[in-house]
Each structure stands twice: as C-alpha cells, then as structure tokens.
Design an enzyme around this catalytic site. Structure first.
Site, PDB file in Angstrom:
ATOM      1  N   GLU A 104       0.793  -1.219   0.000  1.00  0.00           N
ATOM      2  CA  GLU A 104       0.000   0.000   0.000  1.00  0.00           C
ATOM      3  C   GLU A 104       0.834   1.284   0.000  1.00  0.00           C
ATOM      4  O   GLU A 104       0.448   2.267  -0.631  1.00  0.00           O
ATOM      5  CB  GLU A 104      -0.944   0.011   1.215  1.00  0.00           C
ATOM      6  N   SER A 480     -43.957 -38.851  30.912  1.00  0.00           N
ATOM      7  CA  SER A 480     -43.383 -39.667  31.992  1.00  0.00           C
ATOM      8  C   SER A 480     -42.034 -39.163  32.488  1.00  0.00           C
ATOM      9  O   SER A 480     -41.528 -39.689  33.483  1.00  0.00           O
ATOM     10  CB  SER A 480     -43.239 -41.114  31.519  1.00  0.00           C
TER      11      SER A 480
END
Length: 797
Positions: A104, A480
């Site tokens: 860059e 149950s």
C-alpha cells in the site's frame, strides 16, 4: 532510406544553438510548473474552508461490534452493523504491518502524507474536466475513510491531500498507521485487519500464516473485487502480488515467498455460524442490550459464555439430524413453490436462478428449482449455478409425485422448488435426495450439575426460520419424564424401590372399573410389580397409585423443591402422567438435583461481560458450594433415584443409552405424551445433565410409532457421545443412610423391614378423581372433565 537532418534543412536556414533549445524547454517546464502550482494553490484555497474538523481521528472512538464467545474464547456470534476488533499497533504482528506497507505505501515513514503524483493528476483532471486516477498514501486513505466518499473525483482527491497534510501535522506516523489498520474496510462487514482475520479465517492476527497475511493485505485496494469469500481466485492472485512485493523489498526471502505462494488459505463461510449457537447468542444479545442499550453494538462489548463450542456443535448437529430423519418418515406435502419456466434452456436457467434468490437456502437442505422431472430422474438447479441429478433412492419420497396422475398440489413438475440433501462427505455414490424442510421442532440443553453452567443450548432446527427459543420459551407436557420427581417424593414417605404396587386398571370404591382409566404405553398390565420395575417400564397405573399414596399436596410441594412451576402443574392425579407444563431448561435444572446429590442450582449462560479494553462490566458469581444451604432433597434420596434411573437406561425405556455409549454411569427417563405429541429424554452422567424435547409448535401427533425413546433419546446419545469423550466412568458411591438388602437399596432404617411393603387398590374418595370443573358426579361428566384436564394424556411413557 533515412535522410540526415542536415539534408532536410532548406538552403540558407541556420541551425538553432542547442543552449537556446534547452533554455526554452526549461522555461516552458517552469511556466507549466508555476501554472500547476497556481492551480494547486487556488484549489487548496478554495477547498480549505470546506474541510471538516479532525475530531474523528484525533479523538478516535471506533465502532466495535458485540462479540459472543464460548468458555474457551471461540467466537460464537457477532452483532452490529460493523465488525471491528481494535488492536493497538504495538500488538499488531510485524509481518502484517510489513505486508500492508509493502503493497500500500512502502515510503509511508518517509513522505509527508501526500502522493504528489496523484495530486498533480487530480489538478490536471480538474482543468480538463476528466476523472482522476492514481495511488493514495496510507495517510490519504485514512483521510478518505474517515471524512470523504469513495466517489473518484478531482475534488475528492484534492480534499484528500489537504486532509492528509493536516493529519500528518496532528498525529504521529504510528498513530496514523494504527488508525488505518483498524478502520479500513476489508469486505464482509469487516473493518480492520483483526476483524477480517476472524471473518475469513476464524483466527486472531498472531495465528495467521504468511499466505493468510498476504491475502488480507491485498484487500484494501478493492475488498469487493478480491473478496476471498466470493472471489477466491482473484483474492489469491492479489495475495501473490503482495508476496512478490515483500520479497522485492527484502521483507521475506525467496523460500518463504515460494512456500506461501503454494499455500491456499482455507476461507470459512462467514455468513454462517458453524457452531450452531444462534438461539443462545440471541439470549446473550438481549441480556446485554437490556443492560447497555445501543452501546452494546458499537463499543466492542465482549461476552464470554459458559458454552463449549464442540459440545454446542455436536448438539446442534444431533438435533438437526433427528428432525430431518423424522421428516423423511412423513408424507410428501408438495413443492415449496412453483414457477413456469421458459422453454429455451438458457432462459429457463436464468429464471430458475432468479427464483432461487427468493428462497431461504441452507447449508444442508439446499433450495433447488426442478429443470426436468421424470419417473427415473430429476434435474434441478441449486444456488451457485450447478445442476444436480437425482436418481434411484433419492426419489423415494417423491415417487408418487412424479406420476402423471399426481394431484396438482403434490405433483413434482418442471419449475417446482424443492429441497435437496447432499450425500455425506466421502459417500458421493449415495447420491442427492429430494427431502422436505422439517415441520417438527426440537430443543437441546446441557448443563453442569455442580454449578448450573450451560454447556450447550439449541433452541430449534434453524434460527433463521424461527427465532422462537424452545429451550426457554416452549412450555410443554413432560409426560413420563415427570415421574422421577414423584418417585423421589414417595421415598420420603416410606416407599422403597422394593415396595410392590399394582399395575392394573383403576377401580372405584364399589370395586367396579373406575371411570377414568388411562392405559400403559405397551398396552398391557403386569399386575403386582416393584416400584423399581414400575419406573423402569414407565407404568402409568402404578405411578397413579404411587401418587395417590403420597397425596397431591405432598407431591406438589416436593416438585417445587426441584424448581418446577406449580402454577403450571395440575392439582389432580393426571400429575402422575405429566400433563402439566415445563420448559426443557427447567427440566435440566430439575434433573441436576439428582445428578449433584440433592442440591438446587440455577442455570448460568453468561460468565462475564467486558468492554473493548478488557475492563469487566459484569461477572457471574462463582457457583455456590453444594452444602446444606443449597440442599433440597436428601443425598440418599438422590442416590436411590440414581439407581432407579440407571436401570431405565440399562434395561428400561431408555436402554439404548447404555448400549450405545457403553458405560453404566448414565441415568434418565423417557417421556412421551398421549398420541406422541411431545417426545422427551431427560438424563445425566454425574458431570453433565442434558434434556431433549421434540414436537410441533402447534401440538399434533409426531406419528403413531414415535416416542421419547425413538425420537429424543438418539439425540441425547449422539450429543453425549461427544460430551463424554475421554471422561472416565464414575461409579455410584452409596452415601450414609442406605443399605443394600436382597439385591436392592433402601434407607437403612428399613434394613429389617417396616417400610411400605405394598401399595394396593385402597380406592380413594370420589373427590380425588382428577376432574377440573366437577367432582365425580355422573360418570359422563367426570370422564369428559378428565380428558380436558389431561390434554388427552392417557398413556404417557
């Protein structure tokens, strides 16, 4: 033939002295430079008053998203419009900084912040009315990122340079670079390199390889064009440019360059949460938002949960697999959508692709549009443009729908939208299958019984399809799976595992068959059996007699000790059949009481919340000690119940558990409500409790052959296989106060007998018959009231 310059001069023409030509050229260049300088000065004078203040960079407050982590720091989710993880320059890996500067702005520490070449181009473009081009320094990119639009105009370029000059006067080079590395946009809603490393690789910066570093460093120029998630080849080409530049500048050697160039970084699918913790993450998000408001999404808040990523992943996969398997046993409902496609093949593909864009896709259940359909073969387009061919076994679910006589709403024709299940990895020969999106839902939750820390929480099949959290919000009949709490209550009233009880139809006071007479799930009555066998076989009639022996007030008070909400439990004998309402999380906390030896614990999901600097904003208190203050049932009670539930998982309705996992330290109970509307398995190993529920959001039968053992238990087994990997077997250790007599355990005060030896018929008064609006007056009225109370629950198991 070339003609010498002298031959081209006319007669009498004198040649200009070379010095005059040089002077003229210099004069023209000077004039142009002065003119350009004048243009630049004029532009600067014109735009200078329009420049914004520099507060955004001099008093930088980065918007940082909310992150959710598991107990080991694995990221589970992110919230906020921008993903950003602020990292000071001093903590940035040197190799990353080198890579970014190399590609860059290699002269970053030498220049004054402005690319004069780019600025000249901008000025000339301004004069000519053209568009500007040219590279920008990192300082100029900072100026653009914080203050300007991305539109390429001469005006923007000039303002960018002026702002860069101002920034260089106010901030140090290191500070400017730090801003850049944390603020620059790198695709996929990721701002800054730390966030990008997490997004693309699921790593922190210090974990990146050179190849991964180069790939990220190549993104700032064009994060859309070179996005590795959508354009991996372009991203890789850009990474090669970065590596070449690094070698040219002497930042890496040729061998490092070659090795990194050969590596192909594995980019993860950033659009998916691979751990499957979306419902848990949403619980976290809501909790943090209630505490911090909008700050939660902008200040880098980090939430560390008790979840364990691998446990969560295993639980989510197990639940989804079970719900898919259940759906494959259901009748074909027809295509999800349909559109008439053009006759021309390429036009048909374009239309199908457009139709797919409107569909909800899934990593496993792929949306597809049928391009051609026949009895032997179906060709369909999936997202990404591939055409999949389905044959043979893959067409079993839709065989009737491919018939020319199929009803219109069921028919599978060209233009239909369907779901395709890909073959398992490594089993391509199995082929694709046409399936359906599951209509049933499910929930899974696992927690540590010693401290209540939640290890895994799956709130449904797919968060995108339904945000309803079935772990915390679904109040369903437990069937149950409620029975262990009632059997625990009976132990404190002199009923021992060896107590005998009738598994026979109920009778009224006059000896006749009672008006309300639920059956057993196996359709038979076993006569006189022990209490142990009654729980192992999940016998309803024996459990009702047990509840009648205890008495409803005592039974309900005992349930409250486990944290069950009594306002949602019936005040009649249907309590024995689990006709009240519970949530999976509530059941997990209740079963933890058995697992930890009798102590009540509170579920904990969030361990701590910190800000972006690591300052702790909230921390859950340590788990309280398991002492007398937290005890809700006697230790020996919990032990006897463990022996009962161990038999359930060894030879009872949950026998697949020990058979599959090959370990004896597993305890639990199945639960199935009447008509198989709700399917449960709640169980534990001493180190982890887990509960599974499966059912429809709108209560309906899951199928005549479905049950908690068939649907919920396989999910529990699969998830627990992962959670218990490497965990040694923990044998039951009898606590003080119990004794083994004739092969069964009892309280030691009953060593020589004296406990309740048998629970007989002993019919109770009519008022105790489970009715809501009336007592047992006339038989028809009482029977109707019972059905309403029980929700049709005549045979839970």
């Amino acid at each position: 033939m070339r003609v010498a310059p002298e031959a081209r001069r006319r007669p009498g023409q004198r040649r200009a002295p070379r010095g005059f030509v040089l002077i003229g050229t210099l004069a023209l260049a000077l004039a142009a430079a002065l003119a350009l300088a004048a243009v630049l000065a004029a532009a600067a004078a014109w735009y200078w008053p329009q420049l914004p203040p520099l507060d955004k960079v001099t008093e930088y407050r980065p918007r940082q998203h909310l992150q959710v982590f598991d107990a080991d720091g694995v990221e589970l989710a992110q919230f906020g419009s921008e993903r950003r993880i602020y990292v000071p320059l001093a903590q940035m890996p040197r190799r990353l900084v080198d890579a970014v500067l190399a590609i860059e702005d290699s002269d970053f520490y030498a220049h004054g912040g402005i690319s004069w070449r780019g600025l000249v181009r901008a000025a000339l473009a301004k004069l000519s009315g053209g568009r500007t081009q040219g590279a920008s320094t990192i300082t100029q990119q900072v100026a653009r990122t914080f203050f300007l639009s991305m539109k390429r105009t001469p005006e923007r370029k000039i303002k960018e340079a002026l702002l860069a000059w101002q920034i260089e006067q106010r901030l140090s080079k290191d500070r400017i670079l730090e801003l850049y590395l944390n603020q620059i946009y790198l695709g996929q809603r990721s701002y800054g390199f730390a966030a990008a490393a997490q997004t693309y690789f699921g790593k922190t910066l210090d974990q990146l390889s050179l190849a991964e570093t180069a790939l990220l460093a190549g993104l700032p120029k064009n994060p859309i064009h070179a996005n590795p998630a959508v354009a991996p080849e372009r991203a890789q080409q850009r990474a090669l440019v970065v590596l070449a530049r690094m070698e040219k500048l002497g930042l890496i050697g040729a061998a490092e360059h070659a090795a990194a160039a050969r590596e192909t970084p594995l980019v993860r699918d950033a659009g998916r949460m691979s751990v499957g913790a979306e419902h848990a993450a949403e619980m976290v998000r809501r909790a943090v938002y209630e505490r911090l408001g909008e700050r939660a999404y902008t200040e880098g808040i980090r939430v560390y949960t008790a979840l364990r990523a691998e446990d969560q992943r295993a639980a989510a996969a197990a639940l989804r697999r079970a719900l898919r398997a259940h759906e494959e046993r259901q009748p074909w409902r027809g295509p999800e959508d349909h559109e008439t496609l053009p006759d021309e093949p390429e036009a048909a593909r374009r239309a199908a692709a457009a139709l797919l864009e409107e569909q909800r896709d899934d990593d496993e259940l792929h949306a597809a549009v049928v391009l051609a359909a026949g009895a032997q073969e179906v060709r369909a387009l999936v997202a990404g443009g591939d055409v999949v061919v389905v044959r043979g076994e893959g067409l079993r679910a839709v065989a009737a729908a491919l018939s020319p006589k199929a009803p219109a709403d069921l028919a599978l024709r060209r233009g239909a939208v369907v779901r395709l299940l890909a073959p398992p990895a490594g089993k391509a020969a199995a082929g694709w299958r046409i399936v359906q999106w599951p209509q049933a839902q499910g929930a899974f939750v696992a927690l540590d019984p010693a401290g209540g820390r939640i290890r895994a929480l799956v709130g449904g099949f797919d968060f995108d399809a339904s945000q309803f959290n079935h772990v915390t919000q679904a109040w369903r009949q437990p069937g149950s799976s409620i029975k262990p709490f009632l059997y625990s209550a009976a132990l404190e009233q002199g009923v021992m595992p060896a107590t005998r009880v009738d598994d026979l139809p109920l009778t009224a006071a006059d000896g006749a068959t009672a008006q309300w007479n639920p059956g057993n799930s196996d359709g038979r009555f076993d006569g006189e059996i022990t209490v142990r066998e009654a729980l192992v076989r999940s016998k309803n009639l024996a459990s009702i007699r047990l509840l009648r022996q205890i008495g409803l007030p005592a039974a309900r008070a005992w349930l409250a000790r486990f944290g069950l909400d009594l306002t949602r439990q019936p005040d009649n004998l249907t309590l024995a059949l689990g006709t009240g309402s519970v949530t999976p999380l509530q059941m997990a906390a209740a079963y933890a009481v058995f697992a930890n030896g009798g102590h009540r614990v509170s579920p904990v999901l969030i361990e701590r919340i910190t800000d972006a600097r690591g300052e702790v904003l909230f921390e859950a208190p340590p788990a309280p000690p398991l002492d007398d203050a937290s005890r809700v049932i006697p230790e020996r009670n919990a032990f006897l119940m463990e022996t009962l539930m161990a038999d359930v998982t060894r030879r009872g309705t949950g026998a697949r558990a020990q058979a599959a996992l090959q370990r004896p330290d597993l305890y639990g109970k199945t639960g199935t409500t009447d008509g198989a509307v709700d399917a449960w398995f709640a169980g534990f190993q001493p180190g982890v409790v887990a509960v599974v529920w499966i059912g429809y959001d709108e209560p309906a039968s899951l199928g005549t052959r479905e049950s908690g053992a068939a649907l919920a238990l396989p999910v529990w087994i699969e998830a627990m296989a992962r959670m218990l990997r490497g965990v040694p077997v923990q044998p039951l250790a009898p606590p003080p106060g119990v004794v083994e007599v004739d092969g069964d355990w009892r309280y030691d005060e009953w060593a020589a007998g004296g406990f309740v030896a048998r629970i007989g018929e002993a019919p109770a008064p009519a008022a105790s018959v489970p009715v809501l609006a009336a007592t047992a007056g006339t038989a028809p009225a009482a029977a109707a009231a019972v059905a309403t109370t029980a929700g049709g629950a005549s045979a839970p198991r």
